[in-house]
Design a protein around this motif. Structure first.
Motif, PDB file in Angstrom:
ATOM      1  N   ILE A 101       0.868  -1.184   0.000  1.00 12.04           N
ATOM      2  CA  ILE A 101       0.000   0.000   0.000  1.00 12.04           C
ATOM      3  C   ILE A 101       0.901   1.229   0.000  1.00 12.04           C
ATOM      4  O   ILE A 101       1.240   1.778   1.049  1.00 12.04           O
ATOM      5  CB  ILE A 101      -0.928   0.009   1.230  1.00 12.04           C
ATOM      6  CG1 ILE A 101      -1.666  -1.328   1.356  1.00 12.04           C
ATOM      7  CG2 ILE A 101      -1.929   1.148   1.150  1.00 12.04           C
ATOM      8  CD1 ILE A 101      -2.505  -1.447   2.604  1.00 12.04           C
ATOM      9  N   PRO A 102       1.354   1.686  -1.182  1.00 10.28           N
ATOM     10  CA  PRO A 102       2.368   2.737  -1.238  1.00 10.28           C
ATOM     11  C   PRO A 102       1.866   4.131  -0.899  1.00 10.28           C
ATOM     12  O   PRO A 102       2.649   4.988  -0.498  1.00 10.28           O
ATOM     13  CB  PRO A 102       2.856   2.669  -2.692  1.00 10.28           C
ATOM     14  CG  PRO A 102       1.698   2.116  -3.448  1.00 10.28           C
ATOM     15  CD  PRO A 102       1.015   1.164  -2.518  1.00 10.28           C
ATOM     16  N   LEU A 103       0.558   4.402  -1.066  1.00 10.73           N
ATOM     17  CA  LEU A 103       0.047   5.752  -0.838  1.00 10.73           C
ATOM     18  C   LEU A 103      -0.395   5.936   0.609  1.00 10.73           C
ATOM     19  O   LEU A 103      -1.158   5.130   1.141  1.00 10.73           O
ATOM     20  CB  LEU A 103      -1.138   6.038  -1.764  1.00 10.73           C
ATOM     21  CG  LEU A 103      -0.864   6.052  -3.266  1.00 10.73           C
ATOM     22  CD1 LEU A 103      -2.156   6.334  -4.028  1.00 10.73           C
ATOM     23  CD2 LEU A 103       0.186   7.091  -3.616  1.00 10.73           C
ATOM     24  N   ASP A 104       0.076   7.009   1.238  1.00 11.89           N
ATOM     25  CA  ASP A 104      -0.353   7.307   2.605  1.00 11.89           C
ATOM     26  C   ASP A 104      -1.866   7.512   2.679  1.00 11.89           C
ATOM     27  O   ASP A 104      -2.513   7.125   3.661  1.00 11.89           O
ATOM     28  CB  ASP A 104       0.348   8.566   3.122  1.00 11.89           C
ATOM     29  CG  ASP A 104       1.826   8.336   3.407  1.00 11.89           C
ATOM     30  OD1 ASP A 104       2.296   7.198   3.218  1.00 11.89           O
ATOM     31  OD2 ASP A 104       2.509   9.303   3.800  1.00 11.89           O
ATOM     32  N   THR A 105      -2.439   8.128   1.646  1.00 14.78           N
ATOM     33  CA  THR A 105      -3.874   8.432   1.676  1.00 14.78           C
ATOM     34  C   THR A 105      -4.735   7.178   1.530  1.00 14.78           C
ATOM     35  O   THR A 105      -5.958   7.249   1.734  1.00 14.78           O
ATOM     36  CB  THR A 105      -4.239   9.440   0.574  1.00 14.78           C
ATOM     37  OG1 THR A 105      -3.718   8.978  -0.682  1.00 14.78           O
ATOM     38  CG2 THR A 105      -3.674  10.814   0.889  1.00 14.78           C
ATOM     39  N   SER A 106      -4.113   6.040   1.186  1.00 14.32           N
ATOM     40  CA  SER A 106      -4.872   4.786   1.162  1.00 14.32           C
ATOM     41  C   SER A 106      -5.181   4.313   2.572  1.00 14.32           C
ATOM     42  O   SER A 106      -6.044   3.455   2.767  1.00 14.32           O
ATOM     43  CB  SER A 106      -4.085   3.700   0.419  1.00 14.32           C
ATOM     44  OG  SER A 106      -3.926   4.026  -0.941  1.00 14.32           O
ATOM     45  N   PHE A 107      -4.473   4.855   3.572  1.00 15.20           N
ATOM     46  CA  PHE A 107      -4.704   4.506   4.976  1.00 15.20           C
ATOM     47  C   PHE A 107      -5.760   5.414   5.606  1.00 15.20           C
ATOM     48  O   PHE A 107      -5.924   5.430   6.819  1.00 15.20           O
ATOM     49  CB  PHE A 107      -3.403   4.601   5.766  1.00 15.20           C
ATOM     50  CG  PHE A 107      -2.427   3.489   5.472  1.00 15.20           C
ATOM     51  CD1 PHE A 107      -2.407   2.341   6.251  1.00 15.20           C
ATOM     52  CD2 PHE A 107      -1.548   3.588   4.408  1.00 15.20           C
ATOM     53  CE1 PHE A 107      -1.516   1.315   5.978  1.00 15.20           C
ATOM     54  CE2 PHE A 107      -0.655   2.569   4.133  1.00 15.20           C
ATOM     55  CZ  PHE A 107      -0.639   1.419   4.909  1.00 15.20           C
ATOM     56  N   LYS A 108      -6.466   6.149   4.786  1.00 18.90           N
ATOM     57  CA  LYS A 108      -7.497   7.074   5.248  1.00 18.90           C
ATOM     58  C   LYS A 108      -8.848   6.626   4.684  1.00 18.90           C
ATOM     59  O   LYS A 108      -8.961   6.286   3.507  1.00 18.90           O
ATOM     60  CB  LYS A 108      -7.185   8.493   4.765  1.00 18.90           C
ATOM     61  CG  LYS A 108      -8.164   9.557   5.204  1.00 18.90           C
ATOM     62  CD  LYS A 108      -7.912  10.875   4.472  1.00 18.90           C
ATOM     63  CE  LYS A 108      -6.528  11.423   4.718  1.00 18.90           C
ATOM     64  NZ  LYS A 108      -6.403  12.796   4.161  1.00 18.90           N
TER      65      LYS A 108
END
Length: 284
Positions: A101-108
């Motif tokens: 999961i490379p994108l930080d915003t995927s953890f939102k």
């Protein structure tokens, strides 16, 4: 020893209280006219503006502005993605899963603008769930969450969660809740005010109802990435007509309607609630 300018400024109100009158500390009101030195931090909040903090160190100046418009939206590209979900499930180590999961915003996760296929919506409001399918970063955490937005007289119809207990916290308005654990157990009823919570044990039949004419919101936390949900009325009347009639002990009719007709009358969840509330709030 702390030497951060922000830290020192934060201590000024305390030091001013303890300093003798006319002591070595300048009046706080004088700070606005003082010339910033090499280690001075000036905090300014103008009326109807976004707070800005400016720090001056020697000849360089850094300005940090907090703005809601600058907040990146949640990334939903991996939501409901079977290929990504399979890779996350099969990852050998937690760090391997993390790297998928490379994108930080995927953890939102944005409950106001959720991915597709995450809402249960009816005339009385909606529930939005963040589980391992709609929010894959939950994979490996053993947790998930849902938000319930219940309008006036909104009724989260009786249901169960087969794979998890639920902690239910009211964050706006109030709720009337009921649950029964199993055959022979008593029914537990409560009214929850804002910032009060209750627990529904795993598999327990339970419901939430907004008895007021204002909106209510609750947060539901689960000890499973996939707690599951089963609405009782829809499931029961989804059984064969002969089964339903056998369970009721005779030919089933409700207000002159048989099982097939009655199935079509069951409202989508979240439904509108009890008649007395509807009359109080002027809802037809």
């Amino acid at each position: 020893m702390y030497s951060s300018p922000l830290f020192l400024v934060s201590l000024l109100p305390l030091l001013a209280l303890s300093a003798p009158q006319g002591g070595i500390l300048p009046a706080l009101s004088d700070l606005s006219t003082a010339s910033p030195g090499p280690s001075t931090t000036v905090a300014t909040v103008a009326a109807n503006s976004v707070p800005t903090v400016t720090s001056t160190f020697g000849s360089s100046t850094d300005t940090a502005t907090v703005s809601s418009s600058a907040i990146a939206p949640a990334d939903t590209s991996i939501a409901n993605n079977p290929a990504i979900i399979e890779q996350l499930v099969l990852a050998a180590k937690a760090v391997d899963r993390f790297d998928l999961i490379p994108l930080d915003t995927s953890f939102k996760f944005d409950f106001d603008n959720p991915p597709e296929d995450t809402k249960s919506e009816g005339k009385g409001g909606r529930t939005v769930r963040a589980d391992r399918k709609s929010f894959p970063p939950l994979i490996g955490t053993g947790a998930s969450m849902a938000l319930g937005f219940l309008g006036p007289c909104g009724f989260n119809t009786p249901h169960t969660h087969p794979r998890s207990s639920e902690i239910n916290l009211v964050v706006q308005g109030s709720l009337e809740t009921e649950f029964t654990l199993e055959n022979g157990a008593r029914t537990v009823r409560n009214t929850l005010a804002t910032h009060q919570m209750t627990v529904f044990p795993q598999g327990a039949l339970h419901t939430e109802f907004n008895p007021n004419c204002d909106d209510a919101i609750f947060v539901a936390g689960f000890a499973s990435e996939d707690p599951g949900v089963q609405q009782v009325a829809q499931s029961y009347f989804g059984l064969g007509q002969d089964v339903v009639e056998a369970a009721t002990g005779n030919d089933f009719t409700f207000e002159g309607k048989d099982v097939a007709e009655f199935r079509r009358l069951i409202p989508d969840n979240v439904a509108l609630g009890v008649e007395s509330c509807l009359k109080k709030c002027g809802i037809n």
